[in-house]
Write an enzyme that holds these catalytic residues in place. Structure first.
Site, mmCIF file in Angstrom:
data_model
loop_
_atom_site.group_PDB
_atom_site.id
_atom_site.type_symbol
_atom_site.label_atom_id
_atom_site.label_comp_id
_atom_site.label_asym_id
_atom_site.label_seq_id
_atom_site.Cartn_x
_atom_site.Cartn_y
_atom_site.Cartn_z
ATOM 1 N N ASP A 60 84.747 -33.472 -1.142
ATOM 2 C CA ASP A 60 83.417 -33.950 -1.496
ATOM 3 C C ASP A 60 82.437 -33.253 -0.544
ATOM 4 O OD1 ASP A 60 81.328 -35.562 -2.529
ATOM 5 O OD2 ASP A 60 81.620 -37.016 -0.915
ATOM 6 N N ASP A 85 78.715 -34.721 0.476
ATOM 7 C CA ASP A 85 77.900 -35.629 1.290
ATOM 8 C C ASP A 85 78.766 -36.542 2.152
ATOM 9 O OD1 ASP A 85 75.172 -34.971 0.343
ATOM 10 O OD2 ASP A 85 75.996 -35.619 -1.576
#
Length: 512
Positions: A82, A84
């Protein structure tokens, strides 16, 4: 400790006296020379001395990787990430930015009172993993058994007493359908609580509690669910604005991480495949990755998918993956039949990712920060291995490593056992002593809680149980750590072994 020394001296003399007289049963409980109060005080002193004689636990490594489930990295061929709060770790300035943008939206779009513009963000108020009761307007902390942690329930910025909490809920344990909704077929979803499980929700909670406190103090009637929805929509609708602001000044909002490139190089040189799946838009991710890794960051990734819309990316099967034209800032309508390095992709599903690459099962290790959106479905439905990146872990471990916390936590454990062993006394003087112990235990529990966060305590633990957040984390993550760069401390053939925990029916230890 002078009182303890005096008492213990008397006991030793009495025991020696019994020994000289060949008295077989020298049990302190049956010794008539002492009052029950003195016997209990003596037991307390012995326990205190034992606690002080023990060595404190060794420090935990804040850069360690911790295993919930055995994970052999030699089996991993594909590494997914991922973006963030996984690759990009944000400075507190991002929380302030989201709060201020959301507050302005409440004023401009929803016409909230202008005085709200004066409400400043309180960065140390809330923590990740709390629940918001949208019906009752309370922000609270639950443990893994759905029990409310007293002392961690707030209406606005004001704590709610245990007595009022029990009056509101009629029980300290919340029904699972109230917390999670009824997932049975043909049953209406009755969930009244929202679990705030990601770090983007922390400024959202801060804004919600600030506004609620303003309404309460100014005797303005409001509907808690309406406030929740207005704040949620305000903050989330500001994300595109936030993306543009951060992309223009990444140094102000993103923490540098020079080790990230080293880790990607290590994986690439070891013939591992890398992919990125993020909900964020390309221009935002590109700006951050150029700062973190360099302008050639895309060369490390075999597949890059933006605007993935997780968790739908992991749960839906009918959303077609599309090519994203980064120059025109739009997606292309042609059918995607293969995934190529250097191309940016948009939306799609995990099924298409697996079908087009052949990556599946335990050969894939995916890292994310959100137990649900990132980790739950890929491990439960697809058998991927999972790693959680928990930013707060550094603060939590640094707090655990302080001498004061270790001393208080160890004494709390031993004092609790002392209370349990002597709780069946019925004499008034005994009950008075045990009451003193209980008061000391309450003080220690609050002390070991507040060092993490004065309002809600640790992200991972209530007074003694794991939190609701922890239970989800430990179920969906095979390993967890504070930062991706911590993996550089381990070889790519390393096996992570979970610690053998002590079950309630097994042997116990004061110092684990």
């Amino acid at each position: 400790m002078s009182m303890c020394n005096t008492l213990l001296s008397r006991v030793l003399k009495l025991n020696r006296s019994f020994s000289h007289k060949n008295v077989k049963n020298t049990s302190l409980i049956q010794t008539s020379n002492f009052s029950t109060r003195e016997l209990l005080k003596e037991a307390y002193c012995r326990t205190k001395l034992k606690c002080r004689s023990k060595k404190l636990p060794q420090d935990v490594n804040p850069r360690g990787v911790f295993a919930c489930n055995e994970l052999d990295l030699s089996e991993v061929k594909v590494y997914g990430f991922d973006y963030d709060y996984t690759l990009a770790h944000y400075k507190p300035s991002l929380e302030h930015l989201l709060y201020n943008l959301g507050r302005d939206m409440l004023l401009d779009k929803y016409k909230y009172p202008s005085e709200i513009s004066k409400l400043e963000y309180k960065p140390d108020f809330a923590v990740r993993g709390l629940h918001y009761d949208i019906e009752k307007g309370l922000l609270l902390k639950l443990d893994s058994f759905l029990q409310i942690q007293f002392g961690a329930v707030y209406r606005g910025l004001t704590p709610v007493s245990p007595e009022e909490v029990l009056k509101i809920y009629r029980n300290r344990i919340i029904p699972i359908a109230y917390v999670e909704g009824d997932t049975r077929v043909h049953k209406a979803n009755r969930s009244k609580m929202v679990h705030l499980a990601d770090l983007f929700s922390v400024p959202e909670m801060g804004l919600m509690c600030n506004v609620a406190e303003y309404f309460i103090r100014n005797q303005i009637d409001y509907h808690p669910e309406i406030l929740f929805l207005d704040v949620k929509n305000s903050v989330q609708s500001c994300h595109p604005i936030m993306h543009k602001i951060v992309a223009k000044n990444v140094e102000e909002y993103i923490r540098p991480n020079s080790d990230l490139r080293k880790y990607f190089q290590l994986l690439q040189e070891s013939d591992k495949k890398l992919f990125l799946v993020t909900n964020s838009p390309y221009h935002f991710v590109n700006a951050g990755m150029e700062m973190l890794v360099g302008s050639d960051w895309r060369e490390f990734f075999d597949v890059v998918i933006v605007n993935a819309n997780k968790p739908k990316f992991f749960t839906e099967v009918s959303r077609p993956i599309r090519v994203f034209d980064k120059n025109a800032n739009t997606h292309i309508w042609e059918k995607v039949t293969s995934l190529e390095k250097g191309i940016i992709y948009y939306e799609g599903t995990v099924k298409q990712l697996q079908d087009l690459t052949g990556w599946s099962g335990h050969q894939v290790l995916y890292f994310g920060d959100h137990p649900y959106s990132d980790l739950a479905d890929v491990t439960l439905e697809h058998g991927w291995r999972t790693g959680a990146i928990i930013n707060e872990l550094t603060h939590e471990i640094n707090t655990l490593n302080t001498q004061t916390f270790k001393e208080n936590a160890n004494w709390l454990q031993m004092l609790t056992q002392l209370i349990e062993d002597h709780q069946d006394y019925k004499e008034p003087e005994a009950l008075a002593v045990i009451g003193e112990w209980m008061a000391e235990r309450d003080y220690l529990r609050n002390s070991t809680k507040s060092v993490f966060n004065p309002q809600f305590g640790s992200v991972f633990r209530t007074y003694h149980n794991p939190t609701y957040f922890s239970r989800r984390l430990f179920r969906f993550a095979d390993i967890y750590t504070s930062n991706i760069r911590n993996l550089l401390n381990y070889s790519l053939t390393h096996t992570f072994y979970p610690r053998r925990g002590v079950m309630p029916h097994e042997y116990g230890s004061y110092f684990v």
